[in-house]
Scaffold this motif. Structure first.
Motif, short mmCIF file in Angstrom:
data_model
loop_
_atom_site.label_atom_id
_atom_site.label_comp_id
_atom_site.label_asym_id
_atom_site.label_seq_id
_atom_site.Cartn_x
_atom_site.Cartn_y
_atom_site.Cartn_z
N LYS A 15 -2.97 10.12 1.14
CA LYS A 15 -4.10 8.63 0.71
C LYS A 15 -4.33 8.47 2.52
CE LYS A 15 -4.54 8.25 -3.16
NZ LYS A 15 -6.27 7.59 -4.41
N GLY A 18 -8.72 2.76 4.90
CA GLY A 18 -7.91 1.86 4.10
C GLY A 18 -6.24 1.57 4.66
N LEU A 19 -6.16 2.90 4.80
CA LEU A 19 -4.33 2.25 5.62
C LEU A 19 -4.48 1.94 6.85
CD1 LEU A 19 -2.78 5.06 3.23
CD2 LEU A 19 -2.96 2.49 2.17
N GLU A 227 -4.12 -1.02 -2.63
CA GLU A 227 -3.59 -1.08 -1.09
C GLU A 227 -2.89 -0.95 -0.34
OE1 GLU A 227 -7.10 -1.83 2.22
OE2 GLU A 227 -7.44 -2.48 0.59
N LYS A 231 0.27 0.77 2.12
CA LYS A 231 0.65 0.21 3.18
C LYS A 231 1.60 0.34 3.49
CE LYS A 231 -4.03 -1.31 4.50
NZ LYS A 231 -4.95 -3.10 5.58
N LEU A 399 -7.03 2.24 -4.29
CA LEU A 399 -7.90 3.55 -3.20
C LEU A 399 -7.50 4.55 -3.97
CD1 LEU A 399 -6.47 2.39 0.07
CD2 LEU A 399 -8.32 1.88 -0.75
#
Length: 962
Positions: A15, A18-19, A227, A231, A399
């Motif tokens: 992934k 979005g991080l 998400e 994170k 995601l």
């Protein structure tokens, strides 16, 4: 522990988008471990006992659910193994972190482009053979199971692909990267394999079981791809993979709980308390609650406990408490077969909204608040009682892919208490809740070749399925419903079908589809029939095929409790203008004379078209005396804006429902919207000629609560008016066919001419004979809607032309359903059959045949160009220009004013602006609207010419077209 693989290179990312861009992307191996951990927890806490048994049996592990659990975890842990491929180069930031060994050994990456789901499917068989230490030595059963696992991996983005056994060819492997990449696929899979305790490969893996496992894999992937979760893990990675997996296992419970997926155990209450009604159950409900458990107990003695499932068909007249009978059956069936919760499926959004409020109360009274209750239809988010004011977008953005593949006080208080968490309101998720109420379409999508149909089937397979108004679906939908029941039978899911007017041929076919899914042979079933007593219930065991039904004593008691002698008064009318005393309006006026002349009474007038309902309403309102109170004449149909229709429905049901207060005088003019699930009691019902089953549905609103009121008292103590008592229960049928007339042209687009003529003939033949309810219902339904060999007149074929045309249309609709729907469960060899060598997006699939529809928004253009949602000019059209932003409340407000209409209304709309405002053009919901701009001059609203017709929204009549 065997370990013929190297360490996982954590520069391979799972992934990135979005991080935190200041940190390395989230390592792929850790994402695989996250998914495996959540899949294990889903097995333990989310899946029902019946789902676990079904999956284990598919693995050939019926006696060892622990091993089956680990294999499900392994499938989830392998889902993204295809990302060890050219996928790594589809994100610049992610590719920048790749190790030198990987960058220097790319093989032929990029020479052929395909998604990581396909790459994973093609890589899995070789990887699993290496992990098992038996390359080239797998048994035939193991090979088939390994290939099935590959199909599951290939389907984790919602679409299954054709499996081709070419993985072992070196040339193909090179497309996924060089030797270093191949070693890393084994290393990543090995990390999952090792931490799961190196589970043994299964000797089998059935297609039906694989569908459920795929649903678990998709769900686990979605939960760990949120998400916020990613994170948090990205910022604090454990040094060792074992520690990481342990934390993932600890986090799994929180993720599942926060998603609203943890089931609750209801605190079962006595009947009256559970359903919030006075008194005990009627004979039908009592029989289901007391006799069905004993039947199941005996049936289970000849089959493994909980295996096979079973189907219950409940038939009774409108108002006989079928909803409560269904929920009592669900309680018994769920306890026997190990399901958790239920999905209550209905034919329309309006009936779904009302049932959601009822079910919310039932669950809240039994301690079900923590479970959440979803409303599952396309417009559910408009309901503030259900969705509140939460944003429409995804909660905890998921995601699920990066890079190349995915471009682009009473009822109200109970509903608020039962609101599901926001995660369950996201796209494709509502059916995953323990309890769901919605349109049958949402379930039927599970047997169409649409993306994520496996997830829908997983969601349904853990519940008891309740299908209301089973008679209300056309032949196309019946094919889809039959296929859904076929898959439910294969999963061992208990099913309850409800109907007031179900032909034997339809109930027979649906029961046989279920039994075929449960493993019964078609040849044996063709020799059997499954008649359902009316009123009553029939249970058919999925494992043994044995039948049981309501006993004669309970059935007779139910008949006595609800017995009514209905007078059907056929009034020949002349369609269209003219006809003098035989015109529709003149006949209606004559029948309603006792009410129109200032008398008392509550009357329901049901018209076949909206235009006719508007005409009748206008005429009756003009006849009412000036002394009549506001609301004495009400109009209800489907062409009011959503918020107006909701308010009108509430006004109608509150005035003519069981609890009252009952008005002195009320005439409700309506269309078919009152046929299903509306609790109305009229002193007399007047109806246009309709197919006999629907006439009986409409008649079910006549003296609906008479038996109840005799025991518990009438609302406000007000008795029925004397004229109604002297006439008795009465259905007046306005019949343009009787006496040699013809079916009006405008009705032929609503009902087939053959059904109307057959109904007219039956009613005329009966003459003055009273209809005994409920005893005569089934026989009348069979006369018109049943399969009869005497329909065709061989001596005079032209006399049967209309009926022959009808049968041809039914056959064509069934053929269309057979073409659209996926294979029966027992016929699936490769999982790609679920998508027929491709897939549809949900908007491309249809669960109903007929004219396409659009949502129409009527706005008002005032002098100076100001555009508003109301004729008075007080509510401005929100965010109509590019500079403005649309809030959730804005979108709700706009959509609440829309009306569903036929798309062909606007086929010839040249020279008229029907486009959405510029600021809405790219909006995912408002962008598809058709906007009717009505001019306002001197306080008067003008009509809009579209093609050869005029369209306008009247505040009293609703949407009009002339």
């Amino acid at each position: 522990m065997r370990k013929p693989w190297c360490e996982a290179d954590q520069s391979l990312w799972g992934k990135a988008r979005g991080l935190d861009p200041e940190l390395p992307p989230y390592p792929l191996v850790r994402h695989l471990l996250d998914a495996a951990a959540v899949a294990l927890f889903l097995w333990d806490a989310y899946l029902s006992e019946s789902q676990r048994r079904c999956i284990a049996a598919g693995f050939g592990l019926s006696g060892d659910l622990t091993k089956a659990r680990l294999l499900v975890g392994l499938c989830a842990g392998l889902h993204d193994i295809g990302k060890v491929s050219g996928f790594q180069f589809c994100d610049r930031l992610g590719a920048a972190y790749l190790s030198a060994g990987l960058v220097g050994d790319q093989g032929k990456i990029g020479s052929e482009r395909f998604g990581h789901d396909v790459a994973g499917m093609r890589a899995v068989p070789e990887v699993l053979a290496i992990l098992a230490g038996r390359v080239g030595e797998l048994t035939e059963g193991e090979l088939e199971a390994v290939n099935r696992i590959a199909e599951v991996v290939g389907g984790h983005h919602g679409c299954f692909h054709r499996f081709e056994d070419v993985q072992a060819e070196l040339a193909y492997r090179d497309l996924l990267g060089g030797v270093t990449w191949a070693d890393q696929r084994v290393a990543h899979a090995g990390a999952v394999f090792g931490l799961l305790g190196e589970p043994e490969l299964p000797q089998s893996f059935s297609a039906t079981s694989a569908v459920l496992v795929t649903g678990v894999v998709i769900l686990a992937d979605w939960l760990v791809s949120q998400e916020g979760y990613l994170k948090g893990r990205q910022r604090s990675l454990e040094p060792e993979l074992g520690e990481h997996f342990a934390r993932s296992c600890r986090d799994a419970g929180r993720l599942v709980r926060e998603a609203g997926l943890l089931p609750v155990e209801l605190q079962r209450r006595p009947f009256a308390e559970a359903y919030g009604i006075a008194g005990g159950p009627n004979a039908l409900q009592r029989s289901v609650a007391s006799v069905l458990p004993a039947v199941l107990s005996r049936s289970r003695q000849s089959a493994e406990r909980g295996s096979g499932g079973g189907i219950v068909v409940v038939t009774a007249a409108p108002g006989d408490g079928k909803t409560e009978a269904a929920l009592e059956a669900e309680r018994v069936l769920s306890d026997c077969f190990g399901t958790r919760g239920f999905a209550f499926l209905l034919p329309t959004m309006a009936t779904s909204d009302q049932m959601h409020a009822r079910v919310a109360g039932v669950l809240a009274r039994q301690g079900g608040v923590g479970a959440g209750l979803t409303l599952t239809h396309s417009m559910a988010w408009l309901s503030a009682a259900y969705a509140g004011e939460a944003p429409m977008g995804e909660s905890g953005r998921v995601l699920v892919c990066d890079g190349d593949e995915e471009r682009g006080g009473g009822a109200a208080r109970y509903q608020a208490d039962m609101r599901p968490v926001q995660w369950l309101r996201g796209a494709k998720r509502p059916l995953l809740a323990q309890f769901a109420v919605g349109t049958v379409d949402q379930a039927l999508m599970g047997v169409l070749p649409v993306r994520h149909n496996a997830l829908r089937l997983l969601a349904l397979s853990g519940k008891t399925l309740i299908v209301d108004e089973a008679h209300a679906y056309d032949p196309y939908m019946q094919v889809l419903l039959g296929r859904l029941l076929n898959w439910m039978g294969a999963f061992g899911v208990p099913v309850v079908l409800l109907s007031a007017t179900l032909p034997v041929s339809v109930s027979d076919q649906l029961v046989k589809e279920y039994l075929t899914g449960a493993g019964h042979r078609g040849r044996a079933l063709r020799r059997r029939s499954f008649p359902v007593p009316y009123p009553g219930w029939l249970y058919v065991d999925g494992s043994t095929g044995e039948c049981a039904q309501i006993d004669a004593r309970d059935r007779e008691e139910q008949v006595r409790q609800r017995r009514m002698r209905l007078r059907v008064q056929v009034e020949p009318v002349v369609a269209g203008t003219g006809g003098a005393g035989r015109s529709r309006l003149a006949v209606i006026e004559r029948v309603l004379a006792p009410v129109l002349d200032g008398g008392e009474g509550c009357v329901l007038v049901v018209c076949n078209t909206v235009a006719e309902a508007q005409e009748v309403f206008t005429h009756l309102k003009s006849l009412c005396s000036q002394a009549s109170a506001e609301g004495d004449v009400q109009l209800l149909h489907a062409r009011f804006p959503g918020d107006v229709r909701e308010a009108r429905t509430l006004a109608v049901t509150s005035g003519m429902g069981r609890s009252g207060p009952r008005p002195v005088r009320r005439i409700v003019v309506a269309t078919q919207v009152v046929e299903q699930s509306l609790d109305l009691d009229a002193d007399v019902v007047i109806s246009d000629l309709a197919p006999l089953a629907l006439l009986l549905q409409r008649a079910g609103r006549c003296w609906r609560h008479e038996s109840w009121w005799k025991v518990h008292g009438r609302p406000g103590g007000r008795a029925r008016p004397g004229w109604a008592v002297s006439e008795g229960p009465r259905l007046v049928v306005l019949d343009p066919v009787a006496g040699g007339g013809v079916v009006p042209g405008v009705w032929r687009g609503v009902y087939h001419e053959a059904l109307l003529k057959e109904t007219s003939d039956v009613l005329v033949e009966r003459g003055e004979e009273l209809v005994a309810l409920p005893e005569d219902v089934q026989g009348l339904v069979e006369r018109v809607h049943g399969d009869r060999p005497d329909r065709f007149d061989w001596a005079s074929p032209e006399a049967s032309a209309v009926w022959t045309a009808y049968l041809g249309e039914k056959s064509a609709e069934r053929a269309a359903g057979g073409f659209a729907v996926m294979e029966r469960a027992g016929m699936v060899a490769g999982l790609s059959a679920l998508h027929r060598e491709g897939r549809w997006e949900e908007w491309e699939a249809t669960t109903r045949l007929g004219a396409d529809s659009v949502r129409l928004l009527c706005v008002y253009v005032h002098p100076g160009g100001r555009v508003t949602l109301d004729a008075e000019g007080e509510v401005l059209l929100p965010a109509a220009d590019l500079a403005a932003a649309l809030s959730v409340s804005d979108v709700r407000q706009v959509m609440g004013r829309t009306i569903a209409v036929r798309a062909d209304w606007f086929r010839d709309a040249t020279g008229v602006d029907l486009a959405v405002p510029e600021g809405w053009a790219e909006h995912p919901i408002l962008g598809d609207l058709v906007v009717l701009r009505q001019p306002v001059r001197d306080g008067l609203v003008g009509r809009v010419t579209v093609g050869s017709r005029q369209i306008w929204l009247d505040g009293e009549l609703g949407l009009c077209r002339a």
